[in-house]
Design a protein around this motif. Sequence first.
Motif, PDB file in Angstrom:
ATOM      1  N   GLU A  53     -16.200  36.750  -1.000  1.00  0.00           N
ATOM      2  CA  GLU A  53     -15.939  37.468  -2.255  1.00  0.00           C
ATOM      3  C   GLU A  53     -16.207  36.579  -3.444  1.00  0.00           C
ATOM      4  O   GLU A  53     -15.917  35.389  -3.397  1.00  0.00           O
ATOM      5  CB  GLU A  53     -14.463  37.843  -2.306  1.00  0.00           C
ATOM      6  CG  GLU A  53     -14.167  39.156  -1.644  1.00  0.00           C
ATOM      7  CD  GLU A  53     -12.661  39.391  -1.626  1.00  0.00           C
ATOM      8  OE1 GLU A  53     -12.226  40.145  -0.741  1.00  0.00           O
ATOM      9  OE2 GLU A  53     -11.950  38.808  -2.466  1.00  0.00           O
ATOM     10  N   ASP A  54     -16.694  37.207  -4.505  1.00  0.00           N
ATOM     11  CA  ASP A  54     -16.865  36.446  -5.745  1.00  0.00           C
ATOM     12  C   ASP A  54     -15.507  36.074  -6.298  1.00  0.00           C
ATOM     13  O   ASP A  54     -14.550  36.805  -6.118  1.00  0.00           O
ATOM     14  CB  ASP A  54     -17.563  37.308  -6.804  1.00  0.00           C
ATOM     15  CG  ASP A  54     -19.059  37.310  -6.568  1.00  0.00           C
ATOM     16  OD1 ASP A  54     -19.719  38.256  -7.025  1.00  0.00           O
ATOM     17  OD2 ASP A  54     -19.545  36.379  -5.897  1.00  0.00           O
ATOM     18  N   ASP A  56     -12.562  35.658  -8.887  1.00  0.00           N
ATOM     19  CA  ASP A  56     -12.130  36.549  -9.951  1.00  0.00           C
ATOM     20  C   ASP A  56     -11.907  35.752 -11.238  1.00  0.00           C
ATOM     21  O   ASP A  56     -10.784  35.438 -11.604  1.00  0.00           O
ATOM     22  CB  ASP A  56     -10.821  37.194  -9.457  1.00  0.00           C
ATOM     23  CG  ASP A  56     -10.279  38.166 -10.474  1.00  0.00           C
ATOM     24  OD1 ASP A  56      -9.052  38.397 -10.439  1.00  0.00           O
ATOM     25  OD2 ASP A  56     -11.069  38.665 -11.284  1.00  0.00           O
TER      26      ASP A  56
END
Lengths: 233, 206
Positions: A53-54, A56
């Motif tokens: 996941e990128d 945040d």
Amino acid sequence: LETFLRMHKIPYTNDHTSKFSSKGKTPWIQYNGVSVADSQLSINFLRKTFNLEDEDLTPVEEATGRAFQKMTEENLYWTMCHSLFIENQSRVGEVLPLYTGIKLKILIFILSRVLRLEMWGHGIGRHSSKDIEQIGSEDLLALSTFLGEKKYFLGEEPREVDCAIFGMLVQIAYHMPGTPHERLIHDKYRNLLEYCERIKAKYWPDWEDRCFNADNVTDDMGHIYHKPNGMAS
Amino acid sequence: LETYLRMANIPYINDETMKKSSKKKTPWIELNGKCVADSSFILEYLNTNYCVDLNMSLSVEQQAIGRGFCKMVDEHLYWTMVMSRWYHDFHQRLYPLFKRAVYNQGWAQGVGRHTREENNHLMYGDLKALSDYLGKKRYLFGNQPCEVDCVVFGQLSQFCWHMPNLHGEQLLHETFPNLRDYCFRMKKAFWPDLGLGAKSKCQKQT
């Protein structure tokens, strides 16, 4: 890089055979037969391959993280090499216990020559020792100021940039005896030292075992390196 | 460096004789007979000598961030630009030795070991960071320019006006227009004379 792998729970094995990458440097990784050199490119590759996941982060936070990462890797790094391998070589043996006697002298000779050339090409090697030390100390000041009282560089959660900065700072904290950097991080910029301890506790609980308590190191090719007698833990 | 001198209102003359400093690099300055090399040390020296602090309005945290960006552009973005301009996209066949010399320096630094695509990717990453941090602000830290802007502008101006038809120029003008606007803003504020009579400037005696 290893801290990144541990952060994302990607299993890995270390290759201790001292092979260099296609670009003549370390670290590099190999996954399913594909070799990737350079820590940042390896991280980008792993993100894509494992669909991570990128993070945040706001664009400003990401930008700030990148600036500090580049400062650490492209500027502070060279001042560290200079301190340990060129300026005062008397304690190099403590951090390279597998090299003693004449082997150590030859290694230091070659390393310092290569580093001098690289630093000259880079530009930073053209300064006096005092100036290089000052550059290093100003970088540490910037890192310490920005970290402040935060837990990690960009807040309460550790990010990719923490892996990169930790990777460098941990050298200073534990692997550069007798250097001005080590004195600074232990005396003046204690928040950086505490930051290293925090990340070490979180991702490297086996630190003591791996670094100090094994009687020997076995690499993945089956070569065994014995700890010399009387080596301090 | 020159932008800093203009921002701090310190009068100066350019020495265009292409002499190199004691460290075999440029820029360097001479003030009252004393030579100082390397832009970072020059800035510190001039700040002390003239009691100037162009970062005065910044908090300590902003100063730290400013240092991060200065080092990123001077020690990383700079090299991606050098490798692009003089190695990856250098199409002159007449200067193989020069190309080799640049490659050797880039190799030593580290950035020179990457392929053209990787070099472009690194360049993109640095420019994106600058663009994201600048955002819609006039200058990097608000409405007043500071010393950090001098350093960043010094490198970005190369991308804006001195890399014709190269990837870096395209990135600046098309992908990161706020950086392009920032360059024009700095130029208007401190270099209103740029581009006028370039030839006559070269003929100026030191």
